[in-house]
Design a protein around this motif. Structure first.
Motif, short mmCIF file in Angstrom:
data_model
loop_
_atom_site.label_atom_id
_atom_site.label_comp_id
_atom_site.label_asym_id
_atom_site.label_seq_id
_atom_site.Cartn_x
_atom_site.Cartn_y
_atom_site.Cartn_z
N ASN A 38 0.51 -0.89 0.39
CA ASN A 38 0.03 0.13 0.30
C ASN A 38 0.62 1.27 0.07
O ASN A 38 1.25 1.81 1.28
N GLY A 39 1.16 1.39 -0.73
CA GLY A 39 2.29 2.84 -1.37
C GLY A 39 3.69 2.60 -0.84
O GLY A 39 4.58 0.95 -1.84
N GLN A 40 4.07 3.06 0.03
CA GLN A 40 5.76 2.09 0.85
C GLN A 40 5.11 1.53 2.10
O GLN A 40 6.51 0.78 2.56
N ASP A 41 3.39 1.01 2.36
CA ASP A 41 3.94 0.31 3.16
C ASP A 41 3.83 -1.13 2.83
O ASP A 41 2.74 -1.12 1.89
N PHE A 42 3.10 -1.30 3.63
CA PHE A 42 2.19 -3.25 3.57
C PHE A 42 1.14 -3.49 5.27
O PHE A 42 0.67 -2.52 5.73
N MET A 43 0.18 -3.58 3.98
CA MET A 43 -0.73 -3.88 5.00
C MET A 43 -1.80 -5.14 4.65
O MET A 43 -1.42 -6.30 3.33
N PRO A 44 -0.91 -6.46 6.08
CA PRO A 44 -1.44 -7.35 6.53
C PRO A 44 -3.31 -7.43 5.67
O PRO A 44 -3.80 -6.97 6.53
N LEU A 45 -3.55 -8.85 5.15
CA LEU A 45 -4.19 -8.92 4.62
C LEU A 45 -5.08 -10.41 5.36
O LEU A 45 -4.98 -11.20 3.98
N GLN A 46 -6.15 -10.36 5.93
CA GLN A 46 -6.14 -11.81 7.12
C GLN A 46 -7.61 -12.20 6.61
O GLN A 46 -8.74 -11.34 6.35
N VAL A 47 -7.96 -13.41 5.53
CA VAL A 47 -8.81 -13.94 5.00
C VAL A 47 -9.34 -15.08 5.87
O VAL A 47 -8.14 -16.48 5.74
N LYS A 48 -10.59 -15.61 5.59
CA LYS A 48 -10.92 -16.63 5.83
C LYS A 48 -11.83 -17.13 5.22
O LYS A 48 -13.21 -16.19 4.66
N VAL A 49 -12.09 -18.19 4.41
CA VAL A 49 -13.28 -18.90 4.06
C VAL A 49 -13.35 -19.80 4.24
O VAL A 49 -13.11 -20.81 3.62
N GLN A 50 -15.01 -19.85 4.55
CA GLN A 50 -15.92 -21.33 4.63
C GLN A 50 -16.75 -21.29 3.28
O GLN A 50 -17.46 -21.33 3.36
N ARG A 51 -16.61 -23.41 3.06
CA ARG A 51 -17.59 -23.39 2.27
C ARG A 51 -18.14 -24.36 2.72
O ARG A 51 -17.68 -25.81 3.56
N GLU A 52 -19.73 -24.80 2.89
CA GLU A 52 -20.62 -26.10 3.56
C GLU A 52 -21.62 -26.34 2.75
O GLU A 52 -21.83 -26.00 1.81
N GLU A 53 -21.96 -27.41 2.60
CA GLU A 53 -22.20 -28.45 1.48
C GLU A 53 -23.10 -29.54 2.47
O GLU A 53 -22.54 -30.12 3.12
N THR A 54 -24.75 -29.52 2.12
CA THR A 54 -25.17 -30.95 2.38
C THR A 54 -24.81 -31.65 2.54
O THR A 54 -24.42 -32.03 0.56
N PRO A 55 -25.44 -32.57 2.87
CA PRO A 55 -25.20 -34.21 2.55
C PRO A 55 -25.36 -35.09 1.01
O PRO A 55 -25.03 -35.75 0.12
N GLU A 56 -26.58 -33.82 0.68
CA GLU A 56 -26.92 -34.35 -1.18
C GLU A 56 -26.63 -33.44 -1.52
O GLU A 56 -25.94 -34.49 -2.78
#
Length: 519
Positions: free
Chosen positions: A399-417
């Motif tokens: 981010n310009g001359q600096d750094f910005m750590p971006l934390q990400v969590k992605v969850q996927r949920e599937e039914t038995p069907e």
């Protein structure tokens, strides 16, 4: 496979093995005869300090406390396992034996859990334990074999307690097992695999989190090292490549660049190695930091060149050694949280710049591994039978001359069907339930967290800003955000912005509203 918890109440009859052992006075055999340990007629209190099975016999370490207060530790053999912590009263009938009374033995059986309290451990609770003994039980001719094992619980409020379990198959000594509570005296064992052994994952996650530190410290130090002509040229080349590979925050609006940044975050390094994708390792963040550690080691006085020569083969263990030798210690936090808290390492007295950089790089690897282990910890079958898959990672953005750590969590949920659908691979992925969480600190807006849920083309989202001015600004722009999302073809449900941080817990208020909205 199911197991039955033994009912060992006062009315339960003792088996022939216990009666025989108590009657002969050979219940406890001293490994080394000790004449005069106890005077004739003298008794002593004994506590079982440890229990170990050797073949069909058991070796116990006892701490004896005599009437005059003198304490002695002795090792004994026995055919009867008594759980750790058991309290006994013993006498010495001969130099090589200790004996306890049949009545004392019957009372001591209460030391093992006779049943589970389903108020503390409701049906469906996952128990994890370690097998400390395993014996085959005598059965009438023609009846299937039954095995009795003692299992020390390692989680829940009952951690440290011992269960005596009967099962149709033997439980391997020293093995870790998981079982679901089916009732007060019945368990159903859960098969363990490398990805499903939640106990091992949690233990490793706690270890990694105690060693991790935020990426900002490492990146700031690398930016300073890149302009330091006194440092080795090859090291500066590696640093330049690493910093140049970091994506720019302005590129995150492009779907392809975002996918590439996720792929190179370090969360998928091991999968790339298993798949033979060596070409994809060059921009991978975890691979680059690991390569940096390998180059730092020969230049740090703590390590000799001969050790540095075997770094490619032994790096994970060596990284752990580096953190220990360079004073990387910390209070162990609670594992599994999102986002990972910010943590900066301070330079230690008498520590060189390269030593400090090595600690920062090792701590950064642990932070990336903490995200990976948190992903595994949150991947599995939910209480509803749905398959939940989690990807948790961190992307350092320029981010310009600096750094910005971006934390990400992605969850996927599937039914038995959905899992069993033969057309599963051809179906629109957005038909499944997706949850996305973001956490970042963007100047001058301050710390921000976003939670969003997408299913069947519908989106709901909530945002949290720690600064009051930022919360008001975002609230004023939610109408524009809704319009742009609708233009992308999404049905938009709730959009809210709050000041503060999201509530913590197994089911937050936000999740409850989402469930109600989609019921």
């Amino acid at each position: 496979m199911t197991g039955e918890i033994n009912s060992l109440g006062p009315q339960a009859p003792l088996n022939a093995q216990l009666r025989s052992a108590a009657a002969t006075g050979e219940l406890l055999r001293l490994l080394q005869p000790q004449p005069g340990l106890l005077a004739p007629g003298e008794s002593a209190r004994a506590e079982v300090l440890s229990l170990r099975q050797i073949g069909q016999d058991f070796q116990m370490l006892l701490k004896l406390t005599q009437e005059n207060g003198r304490q002695v530790t002795v090792q004994t053999n026995t055919t009867l396992p008594l759980p750790q912590g058991s309290q006994l009263t013993v006498i010495q009938p001969s130099p090589g034996n200790l004996s306890i009374t049949l009545q004392q033995l019957a009372r001591n059986n209460v030391a093992t859990l006779t049943q589970l309290d389903t108020r503390q451990l409701p049906v469906g609770t996952l128990l994890q334990g370690k097998v400390i003994t395993s014996q085959v039980l005598a059965q009438p001719p023609g009846q299937p074999l039954q095995y009795r094992s003692m299992v020390t619980l390692l989680n829940t409020l009952q951690a440290g307690a011992t269960l005596s379990i009967d099962s149709p198959r033997p439980l391997a000594l020293g093995s870790l097992l998981s079982a679901v509570v089916k009732g007060e005296q019945q368990l159903s064992f859960v098969p363990l695999t490398g990805r499903q052994d939640q106990l091992a994952i949690s233990q490793n996650l706690g270890t990694q989190q105690s060693r991790q530190a935020s990426l900002q410290g490492l990146l700031s130090s690398l930016k300073n090292l890149a302009t330091d002509d006194s440092q080795p040229a090859q090291l500066r080349v590696t640093v330049d490549k690493l910093l140049a590979s970091l994506p720019d925050i302005r590129q995150m609006g492009d779907a392809k660049r975002l996918a590439l940044a996720l792929s190179n975050s370090g969360a998928f390094l091991e999968a790339k190695l298993l798949g033979g994708g060596a070409a994809g390792l060059v921009p991978d963040l975890k691979a680059q930091v690991t390569r940096l550690v390998a180059q730092l080691l020969p230049n740090v006085p703590t390590f000799s060149p001969s050790v540095a020569g075997v770094v490619p083969q032994a790096l994970p263990g060596l990284v752990r050694a580096a953190m220990g030798m360079l004073g990387q210690v910390s209070t162990r936090p609670s594992p599994g949280g999102f986002p990972l808290p910010s943590r900066l390492l301070q330079s230690m007295e008498g520590e060189s710049d390269l030593q400090h950089l090595l600690r920062l790089a090792a701590a950064a690897i642990s932070r990336l591994q903490s995200h990976q282990l948190a992903s595994l910890e949150q991947t599995g079958t939910t209480a509803d039978g749905n398959l939940q898959t989690t990807w948790q990672l961190e992307i350092p953005l320029r981010n310009g001359q600096d750094f910005m750590p971006l934390q990400v969590k992605v969850q996927r949920e599937e039914t038995p069907e959905q899992q069993s659908d033969p057309e599963r691979e051809k179906r629109d992925p957005l038909e499944m339930l997706w949850r996305v969480e973001l956490s970042f600190d963007l100047y001058p807006l301050g710390p921000l967290q976003v939670q969003a849920q997408v299913t069947q083309g519908s989106l709901s989202s909530q945002l949290w800003a720690e600064l009051e001015s930022t919360a008001r600004l975002i609230e004023s722009q939610l109408g524009e955000l809704r319009t742009r999302l609708v233009e992308r073809g999404l049905n938009v449900g709730e959009l809210y912005c709050h000041q503060g941080t999201p509530p913590q817990g197994p089911q937050t208020k936000v999740e409850q509203r989402w469930v109600d909205e989609n019921a």
